[in-house]
Scaffold this active site. Structure first.
Site, short mmCIF file in Angstrom:
data_model
loop_
_atom_site.label_atom_id
_atom_site.label_comp_id
_atom_site.label_asym_id
_atom_site.label_seq_id
_atom_site.Cartn_x
_atom_site.Cartn_y
_atom_site.Cartn_z
N HIS A 54 35.31 42.51 43.08
CA HIS A 54 34.31 42.06 44.04
C HIS A 54 34.93 41.94 45.43
O HIS A 54 36.15 41.97 45.59
CB HIS A 54 33.71 40.70 43.63
CG HIS A 54 34.70 39.70 43.16
ND1 HIS A 54 35.70 39.20 43.95
CD2 HIS A 54 34.88 39.12 41.93
CE1 HIS A 54 36.43 38.34 43.26
NE2 HIS A 54 35.97 38.28 42.02
P1 TYD Z 1 34.62 35.20 39.41
O1 TYD Z 1 34.65 35.21 40.91
O2 TYD Z 1 33.82 36.28 38.79
O3 TYD Z 1 36.10 35.24 38.84
P2 TYD Z 1 37.23 36.38 39.01
O4 TYD Z 1 37.03 37.03 40.32
O5 TYD Z 1 38.51 35.69 38.93
O6 TYD Z 1 37.14 37.32 37.87
O7 TYD Z 1 34.11 33.77 38.97
C1 TYD Z 1 33.94 33.43 37.61
C2 TYD Z 1 32.84 32.42 37.52
O8 TYD Z 1 33.18 31.22 38.22
C3 TYD Z 1 31.53 32.90 38.12
O9 TYD Z 1 30.48 32.48 37.25
C4 TYD Z 1 31.41 32.14 39.42
C5 TYD Z 1 32.16 30.87 39.15
N1 TYD Z 1 32.81 30.28 40.35
C6 TYD Z 1 32.34 29.08 40.86
O10 TYD Z 1 31.36 28.49 40.35
N2 TYD Z 1 32.95 28.53 41.96
C7 TYD Z 1 34.00 29.14 42.56
O11 TYD Z 1 34.55 28.60 43.56
C8 TYD Z 1 34.47 30.39 42.03
C9 TYD Z 1 35.61 31.13 42.68
C10 TYD Z 1 33.84 30.93 40.93
#
Ligand code: TYD
Length: 158
Positions: free
Chosen positions: A73
């Site tokens: 992302h």
């Molecule tokens: P995600 O950004 O997809 O994780 P990564 O990039 O490490 O694979 O986030 C995973 C989940 O956590 C998603 O449902 C969003 C949630 N999240 C929050 O609620 N608050 C936050 O500050 C972050 C970074 C993620």
């Protein structure tokens, strides 16, 4: 989508001091670290002065096994650091790709807005810490790569 670039995107690492964030996408730097003799080290940074943004949120990822790839992302400005372990950060601005290895607690990686990133855990239980410029808002995220490429085309026109 509330994405917006305030300066031109350029790939690469620029060493321009704390104001040098203007025309870059990412920058690897040494987090200030002092030795506390016989007791280890203490590393620190401050938002707004050393970082080109005030810190609104801290999050960290832990309990991840080696071989796991996370991310996929693009979103807002962040500082990434790895206080324990080894994590490879794959970056993409829609034109060029780059890789940065976070393998030391005193390495900091500043990422500008609008960089696609993926994170590969090269060592189990490595900890990825993130200091973010914004509170969490899912609307700040681009999670579809084709949508990201379209967004880049528009951003590069500016
Ligand atoms: P995600 O950004 O997809 O994780 P990564 O990039 O490490 O694979 O986030 C995973 C989940 O956590 C998603 O449902 C969003 C949630 N999240 C929050 O609620 N608050 C936050 O500050 C972050 C970074 C993620």
């Amino acid at each position: 989508m509330r994405f917006g670039l305030t300066y031109p995107m350029k790939s690469g690492i620029l060493y321009g001091g704390k104001a040098g964030f203007k025309a870059m996408q990412y920058r690897l730097f040494d987090i200030r670290t002092i030795e506390t003799p016989g007791e280890g080290y203490l590393s620190f940074f401050e938002g707004g002065t050393e970082l080109p943004f005030e810190i609104k949120r801290i999050y960290y990822i832990h309990g991840t096994s080696a071989g796991v790839m996370r991310g996929g992302h693009a979103h807002r400005r962040q500082l990434l650091f790895c206080p324990y372990g080894r994590i490879r950060i794959l970056l993409d601005d829609g034109r060029e790709k780059a890789e940065v290895l976070l393998d030391s607690p005193d390495k900091g990686l500043l990422l500008d807005s609008g960089l696609w990133r993926e994170m590969l855990w090269e060592q189990s239980d490595s900890v990825l810490c993130v200091a973010a410029s914004e509170h969490y808002d899912e609307a700040d995220y681009i999670r579809d790569y084709d949508q990201f490429l379209n967004w880049c085309k528009e951003a590069h026109k500016e």
